[in-house]
Write a protein that holds these residues in place. Structure first.
Motif, PDB file in Angstrom:
ATOM      1  N   VAL A  43       0.812  -1.225   0.000  1.00 36.18           N
ATOM      2  CA  VAL A  43       0.000   0.000   0.000  1.00 36.18           C
ATOM      3  C   VAL A  43       0.842   1.270   0.000  1.00 36.18           C
ATOM      4  O   VAL A  43       0.351   2.353  -0.337  1.00 36.18           O
ATOM      5  N   SER A  44       2.093   1.151   0.414  1.00 40.20           N
ATOM      6  CA  SER A  44       2.947   2.336   0.451  1.00 40.20           C
ATOM      7  C   SER A  44       4.396   1.884   0.493  1.00 40.20           C
ATOM      8  O   SER A  44       4.693   0.685   0.567  1.00 40.20           O
ATOM      9  N   GLN A  53       8.178   2.742   2.317  1.00 45.69           N
ATOM     10  CA  GLN A  53       8.890   3.432   3.377  1.00 45.69           C
ATOM     11  C   GLN A  53      10.304   3.773   2.894  1.00 45.69           C
ATOM     12  O   GLN A  53      11.022   2.885   2.399  1.00 45.69           O
ATOM     13  N   MET A  72      10.285   8.736   5.261  1.00 40.45           N
ATOM     14  CA  MET A  72       9.099   9.106   4.482  1.00 40.45           C
ATOM     15  C   MET A  72       8.253   7.864   4.262  1.00 40.45           C
ATOM     16  O   MET A  72       8.788   6.782   3.975  1.00 40.45           O
ATOM     17  N   SER A  73       6.962   8.019   4.377  1.00 44.01           N
ATOM     18  CA  SER A  73       6.040   6.956   4.003  1.00 44.01           C
ATOM     19  C   SER A  73       5.281   7.453   2.779  1.00 44.01           C
ATOM     20  O   SER A  73       4.494   8.413   2.857  1.00 44.01           O
ATOM     21  N   VAL A  74       5.564   6.838   1.654  1.00 42.55           N
ATOM     22  CA  VAL A  74       5.105   7.348   0.355  1.00 42.55           C
ATOM     23  C   VAL A  74       3.944   6.499  -0.151  1.00 42.55           C
ATOM     24  O   VAL A  74       4.092   5.274  -0.308  1.00 42.55           O
ATOM     25  N   PRO A  75       2.797   7.111  -0.404  1.00 43.14           N
ATOM     26  CA  PRO A  75       1.667   6.317  -0.909  1.00 43.14           C
ATOM     27  C   PRO A  75       1.925   5.834  -2.338  1.00 43.14           C
ATOM     28  O   PRO A  75       2.621   6.515  -3.103  1.00 43.14           O
ATOM     29  N   ALA A  77       0.609   6.166  -5.199  1.00 44.63           N
ATOM     30  CA  ALA A  77      -0.402   7.042  -5.808  1.00 44.63           C
ATOM     31  C   ALA A  77       0.263   7.797  -6.945  1.00 44.63           C
ATOM     32  O   ALA A  77       1.295   8.460  -6.750  1.00 44.63           O
ATOM     33  N   ASN A 114       1.532  11.486  -6.679  1.00 43.14           N
ATOM     34  CA  ASN A 114       2.506  11.838  -5.646  1.00 43.14           C
ATOM     35  C   ASN A 114       3.906  11.873  -6.272  1.00 43.14           C
ATOM     36  O   ASN A 114       4.364  10.888  -6.846  1.00 43.14           O
ATOM     37  N   THR A 115       4.586  13.012  -6.161  1.00 35.46           N
ATOM     38  CA  THR A 115       5.867  13.160  -6.852  1.00 35.46           C
ATOM     39  C   THR A 115       6.985  12.358  -6.178  1.00 35.46           C
ATOM     40  O   THR A 115       7.980  12.034  -6.836  1.00 35.46           O
ATOM     41  N   ASP A 116       6.848  12.050  -4.892  1.00 34.40           N
ATOM     42  CA  ASP A 116       7.845  11.168  -4.263  1.00 34.40           C
ATOM     43  C   ASP A 116       7.714   9.753  -4.831  1.00 34.40           C
ATOM     44  O   ASP A 116       8.724   9.073  -5.051  1.00 34.40           O
ATOM     45  N   ARG A 126      -3.017  18.594  -2.914  1.00 37.20           N
ATOM     46  CA  ARG A 126      -2.971  18.422  -4.371  1.00 37.20           C
ATOM     47  C   ARG A 126      -3.132  16.964  -4.762  1.00 37.20           C
ATOM     48  O   ARG A 126      -3.781  16.629  -5.750  1.00 37.20           O
ATOM     49  N   VAL A 128      -2.531  12.614  -2.926  1.00 45.76           N
ATOM     50  CA  VAL A 128      -2.324  11.863  -1.688  1.00 45.76           C
ATOM     51  C   VAL A 128      -0.907  12.170  -1.193  1.00 45.76           C
ATOM     52  O   VAL A 128       0.064  12.018  -1.944  1.00 45.76           O
ATOM     53  N   THR A 183       2.746  12.402   0.971  1.00 48.71           N
ATOM     54  CA  THR A 183       3.786  11.627   1.656  1.00 48.71           C
ATOM     55  C   THR A 183       3.800  12.029   3.131  1.00 48.71           C
ATOM     56  O   THR A 183       3.611  13.208   3.458  1.00 48.71           O
ATOM     57  N   ILE A 184       4.025  11.045   4.002  1.00 48.54           N
ATOM     58  CA  ILE A 184       4.267  11.358   5.407  1.00 48.54           C
ATOM     59  C   ILE A 184       5.767  11.538   5.563  1.00 48.54           C
ATOM     60  O   ILE A 184       6.541  10.609   5.325  1.00 48.54           O
ATOM     61  N   ASP A 185       6.184  12.730   5.912  1.00 51.64           N
ATOM     62  CA  ASP A 185       7.605  13.042   6.025  1.00 51.64           C
ATOM     63  C   ASP A 185       7.876  13.379   7.482  1.00 51.64           C
ATOM     64  O   ASP A 185       7.319  14.338   8.012  1.00 51.64           O
ATOM     65  N   ILE A 234       1.785   5.279   6.001  1.00 49.29           N
ATOM     66  CA  ILE A 234       0.524   5.709   5.391  1.00 49.29           C
ATOM     67  C   ILE A 234      -0.195   4.483   4.834  1.00 49.29           C
ATOM     68  O   ILE A 234       0.420   3.587   4.243  1.00 49.29           O
TER      69      ILE A 234
END
Lengths: 62, 391
Positions: A17-18, A20, A34-37, A39, A42-44, B318, B320, B322-324, B349
């Motif tokens: 789902v994401s 890390q 960072m926990s990146v979805p 998605a 999302n630019t990450d 904008r 979903v 990122t949790i940073d 997340i």
């Protein structure tokens, strides 16, 4: 961008789902994380996909 | 006595209105038309008032969003810098209503950058916020960019408009004439009938102020008409070379982007927003949740033997986010059941998160009671948690 980072999937109910992203420790033992979805907008997440396209691999979830 | 005709012209000049006479108002602005098709500034945080991440950052050697909200820097092996949200207390920018600026100081110089090294500062904008420029149509509009700038160096700086949807660019230059003096600059960018900005929430336009570069970005010519993106044109005219000496600094504020062509005498005034309005627009891209010790994140729920869930209702972002966050030993915890506190090793997340509501769960945790409600909080002075949805 992800030099020295540990990058691995997070699984929820058996599904990834994401992602890390764990940066190297600072001198005091803390680190950025960072926990990146997973998605598209999302630019990450887009940056991780580019990192994979460069030949790197996301680790499987624990 | 009732007035059948109001003397607005004399009212505006301060002269005594003429009863039932005078001249009716026929224009909203001095040049006869309201020049703005947008009710809010096209660029967010042009006055550098909002800086959720920090007010000063040292030792910068790589790219990212480091300081004032929305403003990004690309830095590749070209020196080390300190960024600061600099308070203004005097000078031309201050006298024009700007109380904060983005300041860049070189702290480790690189006077001989390699060919591929570059350093630019700027902003990335969503395509859906740029449709009033009608780019890619026969009615395409010109762009006008205005800003206040100050540096210890005099010389020429190049600014690029890069259409990242269509890999096109157009540029302008500004000249810093007096060292250490705030100067107002206006750059006109041509209209482009080729290549529409995609009408979505992804990046369509980068505005780049080149500060230094290697030879790969300097060999061409500054394009004053739109052209296919060309690396050698990106800093063809710039000679500021901010990275060549630790004495160098460069500051900017009061940035406005307008639809159409304006000069110093016709440029509409900067649209000042309240801090709250400015912050709200910035939070579409970045939301600082907590920093420091013993700050609440949200309510939490002990979902299973080793997992806690959190739900954060957030301002719509904008995409979903990122949790940073910063993590370490005992940085994050939950409390609530009989006053006990339990640490959390990581925040993740979940797959249900949207750009309006974020779900988090812990990596591992122990000691709680399944099904009970708790609250999550920071448990270290260096803890920091933010949501990021930048371009």
């Amino acid at each position: 961008m992800f030099e020295g980072c540990t990058i691995k999937y997070n699984k929820q109910d058996g599904v990834n789902v994401s992602i890390q992203v764990i940066y190297p420790d600072n001198s005091n033992g803390s680190h950025r994380e960072m926990s990146v979805p997973i998605a598209e907008g999302n630019t990450d997440y887009q940056a991780i996909l580019e990192w994979v396209a460069d030949g790197n691999t996301i680790q499987e979830a624990d | 006595m009732a007035l059948s005709k109001i003397d607005v012209a004399n009212m505006l000049t301060g002269a005594t209105p003429v009863a039932n006479g005078g001249t009716a108002l026929t224009s909203g602005f001095q040049n006869g038309v309201d020049p703005r098709p947008s009710t809010v500034p096209i660029i967010q945080n042009g006055d550098m008032a909002v800086s959720q991440r920090a007010t000063s950052v040292t030792g910068i050697t790589d790219d990212g969003y480091k300081l004032c909200d929305r403003w990004y820097e690309y830095l590749s092996s070209l020196g080390t810098y300190t960024f600061a949200q600099e308070a203004q207390t005097s000078g031309n920018a201050f006298n024009n209503g700007f109380r904060t600026a983005f300041r860049i100081d070189c702290t480790t110089a690189d006077a001989s950058p390699s060919a591929s090294d570059e350093f630019w500062w700027g902003i990335k904008l969503e395509g859906q916020d740029l449709q009033m420029f009608k780019k890619g149509s026969s009615n395409a509009e010109k762009f006008t960019l205005a800003f206040w700038v100050k540096s210890n160096k005099t010389g020429v700086g190049q600014v690029n408009f890069r259409d990242t949807d269509n890999s096109r660019m157009c540029s302008g230059t500004y000249t810093i004439s007096s060292a250490n003096t705030w100067e107002h600059k206006i750059i006109n960018i041509a209209a482009d009938t080729t290549g529409a900005f995609t009408n979505d929430n992804a990046e369509s336009l980068q505005i780049q102020w080149y500060l230094d570069s290697g030879s790969n970005y300097e060999g061409g010519a500054t394009p004053t008409a739109w052209e296919a993106d060309s690396a050698g044109d990106r800093n063809a005219s710039g000679n500021l070379n901010i990275g060549d000496n630790t004495a160098n600094d460069w500051s900017i504020t009061g940035i406005q982007l307008e639809v159409g062509e304006f000069t110093s005498s016709t440029l509409p005034p900067f649209q000042h927003e309240s801090y709250g309005e400015n912050l709200l627009r910035c939070q579409r891209y970045f939301q600082h949740i907590v920093s420091g010790n013993h700050k609440l994140i949200s309510y939490a729920h002990w979902a299973s033997s080793s997992q806690i869930t959190f739900i954060l209702n957030i301002l719509e972002m904008r995409a979903v986010p990122t949790i940073d966050y910063d993590n370490g030993n005992d940085y994050w915890a939950i409390g609530g059941s009989s006053g006990s506190t339990n640490t959390i090793d990581s925040l993740i997340i979940d797959g249900y998160s949207t750009n309006k509501c974020v779900g988090l769960y812990s990596g591992t945790a122990a000691g709680g009671t399944t099904g009970y409600a708790y609250y999550g909080f920071s448990d270290n002075a260096s803890a920091r948690l933010a949501l990021v949805s930048e371009l």
